[in-house]
Scaffold this motif. Sequence first.
Motif, PDB file in Angstrom:
ATOM      1  N   ALA A   1       0.823  -1.207   0.000  1.00  0.00           N
ATOM      2  CA  ALA A   1       0.000   0.000   0.000  1.00  0.00           C
ATOM      3  C   ALA A   1       0.858   1.257   0.000  1.00  0.00           C
ATOM      4  O   ALA A   1       0.544   2.243  -0.681  1.00  0.00           O
ATOM      5  CB  ALA A   1      -0.938  -0.006   1.217  1.00  0.00           C
ATOM      6  N   LEU A   2       1.958   1.247   0.744  1.00  0.00           N
ATOM      7  CA  LEU A   2       2.851   2.402   0.752  1.00  0.00           C
ATOM      8  C   LEU A   2       3.544   2.575  -0.600  1.00  0.00           C
ATOM      9  O   LEU A   2       3.748   3.707  -1.069  1.00  0.00           O
ATOM     10  CB  LEU A   2       3.889   2.249   1.864  1.00  0.00           C
ATOM     11  CG  LEU A   2       3.343   2.298   3.303  1.00  0.00           C
ATOM     12  CD1 LEU A   2       4.461   2.072   4.304  1.00  0.00           C
ATOM     13  CD2 LEU A   2       2.655   3.635   3.568  1.00  0.00           C
ATOM     14  N   LYS A   3       3.908   1.457  -1.242  1.00  0.00           N
ATOM     15  CA  LYS A   3       4.534   1.550  -2.558  1.00  0.00           C
ATOM     16  C   LYS A   3       3.554   2.113  -3.583  1.00  0.00           C
ATOM     17  O   LYS A   3       3.951   2.898  -4.466  1.00  0.00           O
ATOM     18  CB  LYS A   3       5.019   0.170  -3.002  1.00  0.00           C
ATOM     19  CG  LYS A   3       6.229  -0.331  -2.244  1.00  0.00           C
ATOM     20  CD  LYS A   3       6.539  -1.771  -2.579  1.00  0.00           C
ATOM     21  CE  LYS A   3       6.841  -1.948  -4.047  1.00  0.00           C
ATOM     22  NZ  LYS A   3       7.186  -3.367  -4.358  1.00  0.00           N
ATOM     23  N   ARG A   4       2.287   1.738  -3.484  1.00  0.00           N
ATOM     24  CA  ARG A   4       1.287   2.254  -4.418  1.00  0.00           C
ATOM     25  C   ARG A   4       0.852   3.670  -4.080  1.00  0.00           C
ATOM     26  O   ARG A   4       0.120   4.293  -4.858  1.00  0.00           O
ATOM     27  CB  ARG A   4       0.069   1.321  -4.417  1.00  0.00           C
ATOM     28  CG  ARG A   4       0.315  -0.058  -4.977  1.00  0.00           C
ATOM     29  CD  ARG A   4       0.626  -0.002  -6.454  1.00  0.00           C
ATOM     30  NE  ARG A   4      -0.489   0.548  -7.202  1.00  0.00           N
ATOM     31  CZ  ARG A   4      -1.453  -0.193  -7.746  1.00  0.00           C
ATOM     32  NH1 ARG A   4      -1.428  -1.519  -7.617  1.00  0.00           N
ATOM     33  NH2 ARG A   4      -2.434   0.370  -8.429  1.00  0.00           N
ATOM     34  N   SER A   5       1.268   4.168  -2.940  1.00  0.00           N
ATOM     35  CA  SER A   5       0.842   5.503  -2.491  1.00  0.00           C
ATOM     36  C   SER A   5       1.990   6.504  -2.526  1.00  0.00           C
ATOM     37  O   SER A   5       1.972   7.486  -1.781  1.00  0.00           O
ATOM     38  CB  SER A   5       0.259   5.413  -1.069  1.00  0.00           C
ATOM     39  OG  SER A   5      -0.771   4.465  -0.987  1.00  0.00           O
ATOM     40  N   PHE A   6       2.985   6.265  -3.374  1.00  0.00           N
ATOM     41  CA  PHE A   6       4.111   7.193  -3.464  1.00  0.00           C
ATOM     42  C   PHE A   6       3.661   8.581  -3.899  1.00  0.00           C
ATOM     43  O   PHE A   6       4.192   9.591  -3.446  1.00  0.00           O
ATOM     44  CB  PHE A   6       5.159   6.658  -4.440  1.00  0.00           C
ATOM     45  CG  PHE A   6       6.100   5.674  -3.812  1.00  0.00           C
ATOM     46  CD1 PHE A   6       6.289   5.641  -2.439  1.00  0.00           C
ATOM     47  CD2 PHE A   6       6.797   4.765  -4.595  1.00  0.00           C
ATOM     48  CE1 PHE A   6       7.137   4.728  -1.856  1.00  0.00           C
ATOM     49  CE2 PHE A   6       7.664   3.852  -4.016  1.00  0.00           C
ATOM     50  CZ  PHE A   6       7.832   3.836  -2.638  1.00  0.00           C
ATOM     51  N   LYS A   7       2.678   8.642  -4.773  1.00  0.00           N
ATOM     52  CA  LYS A   7       2.192   9.937  -5.230  1.00  0.00           C
ATOM     53  C   LYS A   7       1.556  10.716  -4.090  1.00  0.00           C
ATOM     54  O   LYS A   7       1.828  11.914  -3.912  1.00  0.00           O
ATOM     55  CB  LYS A   7       1.178   9.741  -6.359  1.00  0.00           C
ATOM     56  CG  LYS A   7       0.649  11.039  -6.947  1.00  0.00           C
ATOM     57  CD  LYS A   7      -0.312  10.760  -8.094  1.00  0.00           C
ATOM     58  CE  LYS A   7      -0.842  12.070  -8.673  1.00  0.00           C
ATOM     59  NZ  LYS A   7      -1.795  11.803  -9.801  1.00  0.00           N
ATOM     60  N   GLU A   8       0.714  10.048  -3.315  1.00  0.00           N
ATOM     61  CA  GLU A   8       0.069  10.722  -2.185  1.00  0.00           C
ATOM     62  C   GLU A   8       1.092  11.126  -1.127  1.00  0.00           C
ATOM     63  O   GLU A   8       1.002  12.218  -0.547  1.00  0.00           O
ATOM     64  CB  GLU A   8      -0.999   9.817  -1.566  1.00  0.00           C
ATOM     65  CG  GLU A   8      -2.235   9.600  -2.434  1.00  0.00           C
ATOM     66  CD  GLU A   8      -2.003   8.567  -3.518  1.00  0.00           C
ATOM     67  OE1 GLU A   8      -0.903   7.957  -3.525  1.00  0.00           O
ATOM     68  OE2 GLU A   8      -2.899   8.366  -4.358  1.00  0.00           O
ATOM     69  N   LEU A   9       2.062  10.246  -0.854  1.00  0.00           N
ATOM     70  CA  LEU A   9       3.100  10.590   0.111  1.00  0.00           C
ATOM     71  C   LEU A   9       3.963  11.741  -0.389  1.00  0.00           C
ATOM     72  O   LEU A   9       4.401  12.593   0.407  1.00  0.00           O
ATOM     73  CB  LEU A   9       3.974   9.361   0.394  1.00  0.00           C
ATOM     74  CG  LEU A   9       3.272   8.193   1.089  1.00  0.00           C
ATOM     75  CD1 LEU A   9       4.212   7.000   1.203  1.00  0.00           C
ATOM     76  CD2 LEU A   9       2.786   8.606   2.475  1.00  0.00           C
ATOM     77  N   GLY A  10       4.211  11.781  -1.692  1.00  0.00           N
ATOM     78  CA  GLY A  10       4.962  12.904  -2.251  1.00  0.00           C
ATOM     79  C   GLY A  10       4.218  14.218  -2.103  1.00  0.00           C
ATOM     80  O   GLY A  10       4.820  15.256  -1.798  1.00  0.00           O
ATOM     81  N   LEU A  11       2.897  14.189  -2.315  1.00  0.00           N
ATOM     82  CA  LEU A  11       2.099  15.400  -2.100  1.00  0.00           C
ATOM     83  C   LEU A  11       2.136  15.839  -0.644  1.00  0.00           C
ATOM     84  O   LEU A  11       2.207  17.040  -0.339  1.00  0.00           O
ATOM     85  CB  LEU A  11       0.658  15.150  -2.537  1.00  0.00           C
ATOM     86  CG  LEU A  11       0.420  14.986  -4.042  1.00  0.00           C
ATOM     87  CD1 LEU A  11      -1.037  14.630  -4.314  1.00  0.00           C
ATOM     88  CD2 LEU A  11       0.798  16.256  -4.787  1.00  0.00           C
ATOM     89  N   LEU A  12       2.084  14.869   0.282  1.00  0.00           N
ATOM     90  CA  LEU A  12       2.156  15.196   1.701  1.00  0.00           C
ATOM     91  C   LEU A  12       3.470  15.891   2.027  1.00  0.00           C
ATOM     92  O   LEU A  12       3.486  16.935   2.718  1.00  0.00           O
ATOM     93  CB  LEU A  12       2.005  13.922   2.533  1.00  0.00           C
ATOM     94  CG  LEU A  12       2.289  14.050   4.030  1.00  0.00           C
ATOM     95  CD1 LEU A  12       1.313  15.014   4.680  1.00  0.00           C
ATOM     96  CD2 LEU A  12       2.239  12.689   4.704  1.00  0.00           C
ATOM     97  N   LEU A  13       4.578  15.344   1.539  1.00  0.00           N
ATOM     98  CA  LEU A  13       5.876  15.966   1.809  1.00  0.00           C
ATOM     99  C   LEU A  13       5.977  17.350   1.184  1.00  0.00           C
ATOM    100  O   LEU A  13       6.575  18.263   1.760  1.00  0.00           O
ATOM    101  CB  LEU A  13       6.994  15.057   1.289  1.00  0.00           C
ATOM    102  CG  LEU A  13       7.127  13.701   1.982  1.00  0.00           C
ATOM    103  CD1 LEU A  13       8.238  12.882   1.338  1.00  0.00           C
ATOM    104  CD2 LEU A  13       7.411  13.876   3.474  1.00  0.00           C
ATOM    105  N   MET A  14       5.391  17.509  -0.002  1.00  0.00           N
ATOM    106  CA  MET A  14       5.434  18.819  -0.641  1.00  0.00           C
ATOM    107  C   MET A  14       4.626  19.845   0.150  1.00  0.00           C
ATOM    108  O   MET A  14       5.084  20.975   0.378  1.00  0.00           O
ATOM    109  CB  MET A  14       4.881  18.717  -2.066  1.00  0.00           C
ATOM    110  CG  MET A  14       5.008  20.016  -2.848  1.00  0.00           C
ATOM    111  SD  MET A  14       4.162  19.949  -4.443  1.00  0.00           S
ATOM    112  CE  MET A  14       2.452  19.905  -3.898  1.00  0.00           C
TER     113      MET A  14
END
Length: 505
Positions: free
Chosen positions: A328-341
């Motif tokens: 799930a974390l691997k498939r959520s790289f885009k969402e995690l990237g938005l969070l960090l941004m």
Amino acid sequence: MEPGLASEPTRSMDASAEQSLPEPGSQDSVAGDDIEIVVNVGGVRQVLYGDLLSQYPETRLAELINCLAGGYDTIFSLCDDYDPGKREFYFDRDPDAFKCVIEVYYFGEVHMKKGICPICFKNEMDFWKVDLKFLDDCCKSHLSEKREELEEIARRVQLILDDLGVDAAEGRWRRCQKCVWKFLEKPESSCPARVVAVLSFLLILVSSVVMCMGTIPELQVVDSEGNRVEHPTLENVETACIGWFTLEYLLRLFSSPNKLHFALSFMNIVDVLAILPFYVSLTLTHLGARMMELTNVQQAVQALRIMRIARIFKLARHSSGLQTLTYALKRSFKELGLLLMYLAVGIFVFSALGYTMEQSHPETLFKSIPQSFWWAIITMTTVGYGDIYPKTTLGKLNAAISFLCGVIAIALPIHPIINNFVRYYNKQRVLETAAKHELELMELNSSSAESKPGGSRSDLDTLPPEPAAREGPSWGSRLKLSHSDTFIPLLTEEKHHRTRLQSCK
């Protein structure tokens, strides 16, 4: 009502303007753009016209325009039945899928209706000779996803079949390797294998607990040089755990079908990182003192002992929940990237504002903007250690706004991550059930085939016999029983098992 399409031929035309189908094989069997084609697909009657079908002459419906000139042999090569009286073509196909396929003649593209299996719909498009390039991109994604699921099911079924099957041509050494691999990698294969898996899981927990307890001062002892070291009992327990991990890794490496793939696998790299520090520390302790200063040896050993925390990741091998979370974390790289941004932008803005607003206070704790980054991080993540805090009214207002923005920024990607977790977990359960269902169907088909010569004959026995000269099963005749069924072609290359993927519906 769309032009050219009707459940009953309701369009009235003059006899001179409308041309109906002539008799098969007659001299009047010529093609025309205004010819009327009546098809009955799964009990649903449709009326189409030659000018509409001739847009795509390579399709099956377009071939019906010229098929009468070739007689009944040509007709029955294109359809299942033909009524000369009504001049109506019959097709034993899915009418819902047909309604989607004929959209290509009106709109130039095909959309798959919700609820239709993508693989079955692809088979329908292949039957009507409509190219997949006309399928819309949104529907192609569903088709690709279903193909991946079929490949995964086929892979799981093939693995189970390989475990169940015994090849007489294999040597004793190869059979021994397969038994060891099955014993260590598949706990569900037998009761002893399950016991070994549980024992390995418990030893991972024990070694992690021992590593933590070794840092408690009350449980440490003083060596001859006055340094505090781990208790000998804890060291012995850790040595026993490392010995088990080493034996397990070597046996799995020895029995692996693909040594290179095994060595480069992520979980096996974790296993190496979990046991390697022990042997490196042991080597440096006994041999390193001769080559370098004792202080440097002790520092290197302490650094390597920290790497023992990698063994906690070995739990992922025995926990499907941890594996699902990783996926799930691997498939959520885009969402995690938005969070960090979002956090990075908020940290920069609020730290700069906090530094500017707090400069008017004589006892300000905001000495610089980079130092204010720490305050913004702990504020937006709702930690708030209290070592740096605003003292002015504007600074406190800025802190309140940064706190609220941090809560919103962190909460935004939570929903997609949870959805990915639930979707993958449910998908794995469905694939596991589908693989078991395939095996049950294969066993049922094989048992029914064995009971045919001497037992009672079923309805399927009325089918014409397979040609004796052809090796393997005849897929075309069997699949004609139900056009909605699919099979896994990956299993047909070597094992020649027929399967019906009912789970895709």
